[in-house]
Enzyme design. Structure first.
Site, PDB file in Angstrom:
ATOM      1  N   GLU A 258      70.257  22.329  51.560  1.00  0.00           N
ATOM      2  CA  GLU A 258      69.654  23.662  51.738  1.00  0.00           C
ATOM      3  C   GLU A 258      70.289  24.371  52.935  1.00  0.00           C
ATOM      4  O   GLU A 258      70.680  25.536  52.857  1.00  0.00           O
ATOM      5  CB  GLU A 258      68.141  23.501  51.919  1.00  0.00           C
ATOM      6  CG  GLU A 258      67.395  24.765  52.304  1.00  0.00           C
ATOM      7  CD  GLU A 258      66.474  24.538  53.503  1.00  0.00           C
ATOM      8  OE1 GLU A 258      66.730  25.161  54.551  1.00  0.00           O
ATOM      9  OE2 GLU A 258      65.509  23.743  53.411  1.00  0.00           O
ATOM     10  N   HIS A 259      70.426  23.668  54.058  1.00  0.00           N
ATOM     11  CA  HIS A 259      71.064  24.267  55.238  1.00  0.00           C
ATOM     12  C   HIS A 259      72.498  24.696  54.942  1.00  0.00           C
ATOM     13  O   HIS A 259      72.928  25.777  55.316  1.00  0.00           O
ATOM     14  CB  HIS A 259      71.100  23.255  56.389  1.00  0.00           C
ATOM     15  CG  HIS A 259      69.886  23.267  57.248  1.00  0.00           C
ATOM     16  ND1 HIS A 259      69.940  23.510  58.596  1.00  0.00           N
ATOM     17  CD2 HIS A 259      68.580  23.080  56.959  1.00  0.00           C
ATOM     18  CE1 HIS A 259      68.724  23.449  59.106  1.00  0.00           C
ATOM     19  NE2 HIS A 259      67.878  23.183  58.139  1.00  0.00           N
TER      20      HIS A 259
ATOM     21  N   HIS B 277      67.334  18.609  51.856  1.00  0.00           N
ATOM     22  CA  HIS B 277      67.125  19.551  52.958  1.00  0.00           C
ATOM     23  C   HIS B 277      68.453  19.890  53.644  1.00  0.00           C
ATOM     24  O   HIS B 277      68.710  21.048  54.003  1.00  0.00           O
ATOM     25  CB  HIS B 277      66.133  18.930  53.954  1.00  0.00           C
ATOM     26  CG  HIS B 277      66.007  19.678  55.232  1.00  0.00           C
ATOM     27  ND1 HIS B 277      66.623  19.282  56.389  1.00  0.00           N
ATOM     28  CD2 HIS B 277      65.337  20.815  55.539  1.00  0.00           C
ATOM     29  CE1 HIS B 277      66.332  20.118  57.360  1.00  0.00           C
ATOM     30  NE2 HIS B 277      65.553  21.074  56.878  1.00  0.00           N
TER      31      HIS B 277
ATOM     32  N   GLU C 195      66.111  19.625  64.637  1.00  0.00           N
ATOM     33  CA  GLU C 195      64.958  19.970  63.792  1.00  0.00           C
ATOM     34  C   GLU C 195      64.090  18.726  63.589  1.00  0.00           C
ATOM     35  O   GLU C 195      62.863  18.773  63.679  1.00  0.00           O
ATOM     36  CB  GLU C 195      65.439  20.529  62.449  1.00  0.00           C
ATOM     37  CG  GLU C 195      64.306  21.056  61.572  1.00  0.00           C
ATOM     38  CD  GLU C 195      64.802  21.636  60.251  1.00  0.00           C
ATOM     39  OE1 GLU C 195      66.009  21.583  59.982  1.00  0.00           O
ATOM     40  OE2 GLU C 195      63.948  22.130  59.485  1.00  0.00           O
TER      41      GLU C 195
END
Lengths: 425, 429
Positions: free
Chosen positions: B70-71, B67, B142
């Site tokens: 991905e950012h 993840h 997040e």
């Protein structure tokens, strides 16, 4: 992409948008009344009770079985506010028989059913079924209680309660648990009669079928509906804040939710509406917007930082999920972005990118059934017949001066912070 | 280029597998304004222990790295891919799941440029120590946002109870502590191992010319060099048959309790049916037993034990599969015992053909509704593709599922020792 064609069948106003791209037909019946403290809870309960039984299908399960027969057509009631209107919506979506083996048309059956929901409810001895009312009270009360469990949504609702304490817009469309529990059967029945007699009904349909198919079934199914008047809810004046109201609430949570409410004197029926959308776009609607760039990218203060314009009331929200100790810094940065707009500190790229994004959004909205229906209902409510081409043209025409003049009218009203229990903020 | 027409749903799909192994799919939708593209790698949060490209020994990377990657991919020397898309009015996004990372955009103009931007930014990693450190603040928020989300906590609470070893039990975004261990070198290692074109699928749906679109991607790929790769070795631990924690309670700031009852598939087992049929059979069965038309649903609703938040779902991927049943409830214990009771009753008697046919009909209708959405088609087609199935075989497969398939699944899936219950209850103040 066709714009909605409007016609009347009996007393019902129908907005029909043919679209061969869809594999299903979407039907929305919007029922509009003014948003009032006294009627919000009974109207919401009514929507859920109507959804739970009709004369022909007197239970949720019987309705479900009827829908199963329509290849799992979806059907639900939704209650919300659009500005200071309380809107009950009954939504159906049904597959086109074109793609099913050996099926007769499903849309007429769906329409007939949907109209029976409001015209032929399940009555027991002249009133709604006590058992259903009890179940739906229980479910609705639980839903209202659960609002507090979703923190971003809760913070937004709390901001509105504080900011619009003396205006209908501060009300939640579901009412409170106490209000729901207190509704007695006669009130519910009166609410029903009142809805039939006074509310504004609009039926919006989009799908791959034909106008004739829809008109045909409506001729018989809608004949008992009264003529639906257009109700103009007078929006209460947007009060100019004399000073900024700051509210802090504490809960055992990990991330603080910061919500700011700004007033501006424009709503969807104003000529300036599209300029407001562009202004909001530059401020916070997109990843290139000032809020995202400054709060998230530059300062790493938040995962989300955005703004949103409420088109029926004329309120602009800014929000961010932040670490509690960053409260002052985040508020300062957000205020500074609004000031930057007022000063005209807007690059050509910010303006052109925002316009591109808005145009893209309008075109994409037309690709989705619910999007197209939403756009056409906005035309009904605003009484502005903006076609998608009009909207694209209006976006194109917005220039920097227009954005500055909109920005200058933006006034901060309330800052609401939902934060952790420790004294860090 | 291959081409396949699916008569029942009236859709044509085009496919070409490029020299470097990248699979490109195009589904033309001539009447639409919007083009939606998604570029997906077969790499998700569960790929935590693997043998890095051209190395021998398995490596264990920090939770949440897929993840995080991905950012970070959105950034390069010049700036941010978000802005490049925005300038053309295109919206872009990405998501990481247990098994996949997907990058997407939607736009109504300049499709070709946007498609190139999508492929180029995903194929151009650029990480610096500084930008990695900066991202930790954003992702930390997040993670905290999800920590306050009771439904999310409930769902992950259940999975981490069902699974003892398998990394599906770990939060997709990791924890504030685990992402703190992520470095730019680790990101490059993951990138080089999992972002090879042969491990990826590109899907385009919209008003496009398939030949032109595929050619564009081909030309783009021809200009790039990728090392030769072998099959990626991934390790998911030695998952025991029984669930890890039968009962778990999480206290949170909520008004109404919530609970989920779940069952996991036996690990590394041979399925009695093919994957697609198996998955659809469990879903149909859940609908028969607990769908909104079932007598159990009606009874629970009447008692006020469930509301609209109730759901009964089944998810299956290559290395794991589990069901999850439940939602908001005033009485978690009573709800769970009722759900278990229903399963027990169903296991004792033969299934009803008529109920199954209704569930099949409903599933077909629901699927038709979903086919209106280009996002659904693109992401789900990719998912099925990576699992060796086809999205467009779903309707024919539903039609073919038999009563005896459901009987098989019923006896196999719902085993008490492979079940777990997780509750979220209001925190005592």
């Amino acid at each position: 992409m066709a714009e909605a064609e409007q016609f009347n069948v009996g007393g019902l106003r129908v907005h029909w948008q043919p679209n061969q791209k869809f594999k299903t037909t979407t039907i929305v019946l919007h029922i509009k009344a003014p948003l009032e403290a006294k009627t919000a809870a009974p109207r919401t309960l009514l929507a859920h009770v109507l959804q739970s039984g009709t004369a022909s299908f007197p239970s949720r399960r019987k309705i479900r079985h009827f829908l199963d027969d329509l290849y799992g057509a979806s059907f639900y009631a939704d209650v919300g506010k659009k500005g200071e209107n309380h809107v009950i919506s009954f939504v159906m979506e049904v597959a086109s028989e074109k793609y099913l083996r050996n099926e007769s048309p499903l849309v007429p059956k769906a329409l007939e059913f949907l109209l029976s929901v409001i015209q032929k409810p399940y009555f027991v001895e002249g009133g709604f079924s006590e058992a259903i009312v009890k179940e739906e009270k229980q479910a609705l009360s639980q839903r209202i209680r659960n609002i507090a469990d979703e923190k971003t949504r809760y913070a937004n609702i709390r901001l509105l309660e504080e900011m619009c304490a003396d205006e209908p817009f501060g009300l939640h469309p579901f009412g409170s648990v106490e209000e729901v529990e207190a509704i007695d059967p006669s009130v519910l029945y009166e609410t029903y009669e009142h809805m039939r007699a006074y509310d504004q009904f609009d039926l919006l349909v989009t799908g791959p079928g034909s106008k004739e198919e829809i008109e045909g079934v409506l001729q018989s199914a809608a004949k008992e509906l009264k003529d639906s008047e257009i109700i103009k809810a007078e929006p209460t004046e947007n009060k100019i804040p004399s000073q900024v109201n700051e509210v802090v609430e504490r809960q055992p949570i990990q991330q603080a939710k910061l919500h700011l409410g700004f007033r501006l004197p424009y709503t969807v029926d104003a000529d300036e509406y599209t300029s407001v959308l562009v202004t909001n776009g530059i401020l916070g609607a997109y990843p290139h917007s000032k809020l995202f760039v400054n709060v998230r990218e530059k300062e790493s203060l938040a995962y989300y930082a955005a703004s949103r314009f409420e088109p029926y009331k004329g309120i602009l929200f800014a929000m961010a999920g932040i670490a509690p100790e960053q409260y002052d810094k985040a508020v300062t940065i957000i205020k500074e972005q609004v000031e930057a707009l007022k000063r005209g500190d807007i690059s050509d790229e910010e303006l052109s990118t925002t316009k591109q994004m808005l145009k893209n959004q309008i075109l994409e909205q037309m690709d989705s059934a619910r999007g197209a229906i939403e756009m056409s209902y906005q035309n009904v409510l605003s009484d502005k017949k903006r076609t998608s081409e009009d909207r694209l043209r209006e976006v194109e025409a917005v220039d920097k001066e227009m954005v500055i003049s909109i920005a200058k009218t933006i006034q901060l009203d309330t800052i609401y912070l939902l934060t952790t229990e420790e004294e860090t903020a | 280029m291959e081409k396949k027409y699916y008569e029942q749903i009236d859709e044509t799909i085009y496919l070409e597998t490029l020299a470097n192994g990248l699979k490109v799919y195009v589904l033309p939708k001539p009447g639409n304004n919007k083009t939606f593209s998604v570029f997906t790698t077969d790499y998700g949060s569960i790929d935590q222990i693997f043998t890095p490209l051209h190395q021998e020994k398995p490596l264990h990377v920090p939770d949440g790295i897929a993840h995080f990657l991905e950012h970070k991919l959105f950034e390069d020397e010049e700036g941010d891919a978000f802005h490049t898309f925005s300038q053309r009015g295109a919206q872009t996004n990405a998501f990481t799941s247990f098994t996949r990372t997907a990058y997407l955009f939607s736009s109504t103009t300049q499709l070709n440029q946007n498609l190139e931007t999508l492929v180029d930014f995903v194929q151009h990693p650029y990480f610096t120590e500084e930008s990695v450190e900066k991202e930790k603040g954003i992702i930390g928020q997040e993670i905290n946002m999800y920590n306050d989300d009771a439904d999310w906590r409930l769902f992950f609470g259940l999975i981490s109870s069902l699974y003892k070893e398998h990394p599906v039990r770990i939060d997709i975004a990791g924890t504030v502590q685990s992402i703190d261990q992520i470095t730019k070198d680790l990101l490059y290692t993951c990138y080089q191992t999992f972002y090879h074109p042969s491990n990826m699928v590109l899907f385009v749906v919209g008003p496009v010319e398939p030949e032109e679109t595929i050619q564009l991607v081909k030309d783009n790929q021809d200009q790039k060099d990728f090392p030769k790769v072998d099959e990626i070795k991934r390790f998911y631990g030695n998952e025991p048959t029984e669930s890890g924690e039968r009962h778990k309670t999480i206290e949170m700031n909520v008004q109404t309790p919530k609970c989920l009852l779940g069952f996991k598939e036996p690990p590394n087992d041979h399925y009695p049916l093919d994957g697609l049929t198996y998955e659809l059979a469990v879903q149909l069965l859940l609908d028969v037993m607990f769908g909104s038309g079932s007598s159990t649903y009606e009874q629970l609703y009447k008692e006020g034990l469930i509301d609209n938040s109730f759901s009964a779902d089944f998810t299956m991927e290559r290395s794991f599969g589990f069901s999850a049943l439940g939602g908001d409830t005033k009485d978690p214990e009573r709800l769970v015992s009722q759900l278990e009771e229903t399963i027990h009753t169903y296991k004792q008697k033969p299934l009803n053909e008529e109920e199954i046919n209704i569930a099949k009909k409903r599933k077909i209708g629901t699927f038709m509704k979903q086919l209106n959405s280009p996002e659904f088609i693109a992401t789900q087609f990719t998912r099925y593709e990576m699992n060796g199935d086809s999205l467009f075989e779903v309707i024919p497969t539903i039609e073919k599922v038999t009563l005896s398939d459901l009987e098989t699944v019923l006896q196999r899936h719902f085993q008490p020792e492979r079940s777990a219950v997780t509750k979220v209850i209001p925190k005592e103040s």
